[in-house]
Design a protein around this motif. Structure first.
Motif, PDB file in Angstrom:
ATOM      1  N   LEU A 257     -16.491   2.999  -8.503  1.00  0.00           N
ATOM      2  CA  LEU A 257     -16.430   4.126  -7.707  1.00  0.00           C
ATOM      3  C   LEU A 257     -17.653   4.178  -6.625  1.00  0.00           C
ATOM      4  N   SER A 258     -18.681   3.720  -7.007  1.00  0.00           N
ATOM      5  CA  SER A 258     -20.044   3.784  -6.120  1.00  0.00           C
ATOM      6  C   SER A 258     -19.826   3.013  -4.930  1.00  0.00           C
ATOM      7  N   ASP A 259     -18.772   1.913  -5.132  1.00  0.00           N
ATOM      8  CA  ASP A 259     -18.679   1.083  -4.030  1.00  0.00           C
ATOM      9  C   ASP A 259     -17.341   0.331  -3.864  1.00  0.00           C
ATOM     10  N   ILE A 260     -16.439   1.106  -3.743  1.00  0.00           N
ATOM     11  CA  ILE A 260     -14.812   0.533  -3.937  1.00  0.00           C
ATOM     12  C   ILE A 260     -14.750  -0.639  -3.145  1.00  0.00           C
ATOM     13  N   ASP A 261     -14.802  -0.565  -1.685  1.00  0.00           N
ATOM     14  CA  ASP A 261     -14.834  -1.719  -0.759  1.00  0.00           C
ATOM     15  C   ASP A 261     -15.295  -2.786  -1.423  1.00  0.00           C
TER      16      ASP A 261
ATOM     17  N   THR B 157      -7.156  14.728 -13.515  1.00  0.00           N
ATOM     18  CA  THR B 157      -7.221  15.769 -12.974  1.00  0.00           C
ATOM     19  C   THR B 157      -6.040  15.810 -11.725  1.00  0.00           C
ATOM     20  N   PRO B 158      -5.174  17.045 -12.029  1.00  0.00           N
ATOM     21  CA  PRO B 158      -4.014  16.783 -11.216  1.00  0.00           C
ATOM     22  C   PRO B 158      -4.429  16.874  -9.628  1.00  0.00           C
ATOM     23  N   GLY B 159      -3.798  16.384  -8.578  1.00  0.00           N
ATOM     24  CA  GLY B 159      -4.208  16.489  -7.097  1.00  0.00           C
ATOM     25  C   GLY B 159      -2.871  16.727  -6.483  1.00  0.00           C
ATOM     26  N   ALA B 160      -3.094  16.569  -5.116  1.00  0.00           N
ATOM     27  CA  ALA B 160      -1.951  16.986  -4.125  1.00  0.00           C
ATOM     28  C   ALA B 160      -1.189  15.580  -3.871  1.00  0.00           C
ATOM     29  N   ARG B 161       0.106  15.650  -3.730  1.00  0.00           N
ATOM     30  CA  ARG B 161       0.995  14.514  -3.229  1.00  0.00           C
ATOM     31  C   ARG B 161       0.380  14.322  -1.740  1.00  0.00           C
TER      32      ARG B 161
ATOM     33  N   THR C  25       0.850  -1.133   0.080  1.00  0.00           N
ATOM     34  CA  THR C  25      -0.059   0.023  -0.125  1.00  0.00           C
ATOM     35  C   THR C  25       0.974   1.169   0.023  1.00  0.00           C
ATOM     36  N   LEU C  26       2.060   1.401   0.844  1.00  0.00           N
ATOM     37  CA  LEU C  26       2.832   2.462   0.843  1.00  0.00           C
ATOM     38  C   LEU C  26       3.524   2.702  -0.396  1.00  0.00           C
ATOM     39  N   MET C  27       4.084   1.541  -1.053  1.00  0.00           N
ATOM     40  CA  MET C  27       4.414   1.585  -2.667  1.00  0.00           C
ATOM     41  C   MET C  27       3.576   2.263  -3.403  1.00  0.00           C
ATOM     42  N   ALA C  28       2.236   1.680  -3.625  1.00  0.00           N
ATOM     43  CA  ALA C  28       1.207   2.261  -4.434  1.00  0.00           C
ATOM     44  C   ALA C  28       0.999   3.836  -4.171  1.00  0.00           C
ATOM     45  N   LYS C  29       0.923   4.127  -2.795  1.00  0.00           N
ATOM     46  CA  LYS C  29       0.857   5.738  -2.666  1.00  0.00           C
ATOM     47  C   LYS C  29       1.993   6.544  -3.035  1.00  0.00           C
TER      48      LYS C  29
ATOM     49  N   ARG D  29      -7.177   0.775  -5.921  1.00  0.00           N
ATOM     50  CA  ARG D  29      -7.767   1.338  -4.732  1.00  0.00           C
ATOM     51  C   ARG D  29      -7.226   2.877  -4.726  1.00  0.00           C
ATOM     52  N   GLU D  30      -5.813   2.923  -4.767  1.00  0.00           N
ATOM     53  CA  GLU D  30      -5.109   4.160  -4.616  1.00  0.00           C
ATOM     54  C   GLU D  30      -5.566   5.188  -5.944  1.00  0.00           C
ATOM     55  N   LEU D  31      -5.767   4.437  -7.185  1.00  0.00           N
ATOM     56  CA  LEU D  31      -5.974   5.200  -8.235  1.00  0.00           C
ATOM     57  C   LEU D  31      -7.447   5.698  -8.055  1.00  0.00           C
ATOM     58  N   LEU D  32      -8.343   4.939  -7.845  1.00  0.00           N
ATOM     59  CA  LEU D  32      -9.761   5.491  -7.774  1.00  0.00           C
ATOM     60  C   LEU D  32      -9.906   6.477  -6.609  1.00  0.00           C
ATOM     61  N   THR D  33      -9.229   6.478  -5.679  1.00  0.00           N
ATOM     62  CA  THR D  33      -9.534   7.311  -4.326  1.00  0.00           C
ATOM     63  C   THR D  33      -8.791   8.755  -4.677  1.00  0.00           C
ATOM     64  N   ARG D  34      -7.773   8.637  -5.395  1.00  0.00           N
ATOM     65  CA  ARG D  34      -6.855   9.836  -5.688  1.00  0.00           C
ATOM     66  C   ARG D  34      -7.076  10.363  -6.881  1.00  0.00           C
ATOM     67  N   ILE D  35      -7.102   9.851  -7.991  1.00  0.00           N
ATOM     68  CA  ILE D  35      -7.181  10.203  -9.298  1.00  0.00           C
ATOM     69  C   ILE D  35      -8.129   9.444  -9.832  1.00  0.00           C
ATOM     70  N   PRO D  36      -9.483   9.481  -9.512  1.00  0.00           N
ATOM     71  CA  PRO D  36     -10.367   8.996 -10.002  1.00  0.00           C
ATOM     72  C   PRO D  36     -11.059   9.024 -11.530  1.00  0.00           C
ATOM     73  N   ASP D  37     -10.721   9.933 -11.966  1.00  0.00           N
ATOM     74  CA  ASP D  37     -10.829  10.323 -13.455  1.00  0.00           C
ATOM     75  C   ASP D  37      -9.846   9.680 -14.268  1.00  0.00           C
ATOM     76  N   ILE D  38      -8.832   9.072 -14.037  1.00  0.00           N
ATOM     77  CA  ILE D  38      -7.740   8.657 -14.855  1.00  0.00           C
ATOM     78  C   ILE D  38      -8.382   7.788 -15.835  1.00  0.00           C
ATOM     79  N   HIS D  39      -7.744   8.214 -17.287  1.00  0.00           N
ATOM     80  CA  HIS D  39      -8.350   7.719 -18.412  1.00  0.00           C
ATOM     81  C   HIS D  39      -7.340   7.762 -19.469  1.00  0.00           C
TER      82      HIS D  39
END
Length: 420
Positions: free
Chosen positions: A279-283, A416-420, A126-130, A382-392
């Motif tokens: 996205l409506s139910d990631i878990d 959409t760019p986000g924050a580190r 998980t840390l590596m993905a972050k 999980r990391e992509l969909l929570t932090r850059i959910p519109d990646i395409h």
């Protein structure tokens, strides 16, 4: 969309078939499945390797399950690809071994890949993905392969094996060369694919020898150190077995997962309604979505088996088979068998049940790293969909020309760019 296919024009041994559109490939296998018996193809050309006898293509799920469940009849020791490779490529690799040698080696190495062992890696993965998302999140665009998909399995495997960070790019390049030997981008049209594969394998073997020599006197908490000293019932890995396992793990343990992640990003672009469902139910959706990505893309397209010399006469789909006959199991085709999957050409993140064989069929050769692959794909999305959910994807995938690996070499993406 129905794609017209001329049955007589289908040649699974022609490398160009493997860069046809996915829609054409699906239609071609659909046409082959509809025919009685088993289609037969001449072995493909592969550098200076002898072509050997041709093979029967298994495209139906029932056929692949039958072969996978009968490893004493359909053996792996003659090779795992359609063409015949020299014995030095076969004699030490886990995927080209039969019992009892296969069982012995798998017993020794499998302790690092149990459900419990993989669960213990979750926090680090998980840390590596972050970190990987941090490296691109402010930019808004990147190449998904080089900067996202390839990095996670590469870092995980290198960390597990105790490979220094400084050598990770080297491992990436050698595995590309080794598994991409039928693609002109990695091996020139005039180069010998056999020699190129041998050279890349030798480069990884040399790295293994250096690491093993260092770990012999400086043990650490890594897989190489553990395997150097691993024993089960007094049995340990030989130096050659350790080297070949290292080559297999760095190749199969990085290429397949990175391609599943890349195809997953492509699929979320192609099927935006499935992105919304996820996205409506990631878990809740992630476990079935991961299985569906693997079903849809089947990172390992095919594996071969050979009828054993002492096998009794038999038939598959009405085709008599005898000693020495080759069968190639096309997992990609089985994962779209309409007798097992409703609307198999569709991507459905909630598909259940999902009896896909993307990790190989049941039996002793089921993928040793399946638990690890599932963890990596799960964590990365999980990391992509929570932090850059519109990646395409902003372009079509540059696909690897290979009958073995369903690879993507490059995939441009934006978000959409986000924050580190």
């Amino acid at each position: 969309m129905t794609v017209p296919v001329e049955l007589g024009a289908i040649d699974l041994s022609d490398n160009d078939f493997w860069t046809e559109s996915i829609e054409y490939r699906h239609a071609a296998f659909e046409a082959l499945r509809a025919q009685p018996g088993l289609p037969f193809f001449a072995s493909p050309e592969f550098g200076s390797a002898p072509r050997g006898r041709g093979y029967y293509a298994l495209t139906r799920m029932d056929e692949i399950l039958f072969v996978s469940r009968n490893p004493a009849t359909f053996i792996s020791g003659k090779g795992n690809v359609a063409m015949d490779l020299p014995v030095e490529f076969l004699e030490q690799s886990l995927i080209t071994m039969d019992d009892p040698r296969h069982a012995r080696l798998r017993r020794i190495v499998s302790r690092g890949f149990t459900t419990k062992a993989i669960a213990a890696l979750t926090d680090n993965v998980t840390l590596m993905a972050k970190d990987i998302v941090d490296e691109v999140v402010e930019r808004g665009e990147c190449d998904a392969v080089a900067e996202i998909s390839a990095k996670l399995p590469l870092r995980v495997i290198c960390t597990m094996m105790g490979i220094p960070d400084s050598q990770q790019q080297f491992v990436f390049e050698q595995t590309n060369a080794m598994l991409g030997v039928q693609d002109p981008e990695y091996v020139g049209e005039q180069d010998d694919a056999m020699l190129a594969m041998n050279k890349a394998s030798q480069e990884l073997a040399n790295l293994m020898h250096e690491l093993a020599a260092h770990r012999a006197t400086n043990p650490a908490d890594d897989l190489i150190s553990k395997l150097l000293n691993a024993e089960i019932n007094g049995e340990a890995l030989t130096p050659s077995e350790l080297t070949h396992f290292f080559i297999l793990l760095t190749g199969a343990g990085t290429e397949t997962t990175r391609n599943a992640i890349t195809w997953g990003i492509h699929l979320l672009t192609k099927f935006p309604e499935q992105r919304e469902a996820w996205l409506s139910d990631i878990d809740g959706v992630t476990p079935t979505a991961v299985e569906e990505i693997v079903r849809w893309c089947a990172p390992v397209i095919s594996q071969r088996r050979t009828v054993a010399e002492d096998a009794e006469p038999m038939e598959i789909a009405g085709q008599p088979l005898g000693p020495g006959d080759k069968v190639v199991m096309f997992y990609w085709a089985a994962n779209r068998d309409p007798r097992y999957f409703e609307k198999p050409e569709s991507f459905d993140v909630r598909r259940s049940p999902n009896p896909q064989v993307g990790y190989g069929g049941p039996g002793p050769h089921f993928c040793l790293g399946a638990h690890l692959a599932r963890l990596e794909i799960n964590v990365m999305f999980r990391e992509l969909l929570t932090r850059i959910p519109d990646i395409h994807a902003t372009g079509e995938p540059a696909r690897l020309k290979s009958p073995l690996i369903n690879g993507i070499k490059r995939l441009p993406v934006a978000f959409t760019p986000g924050a580190r």
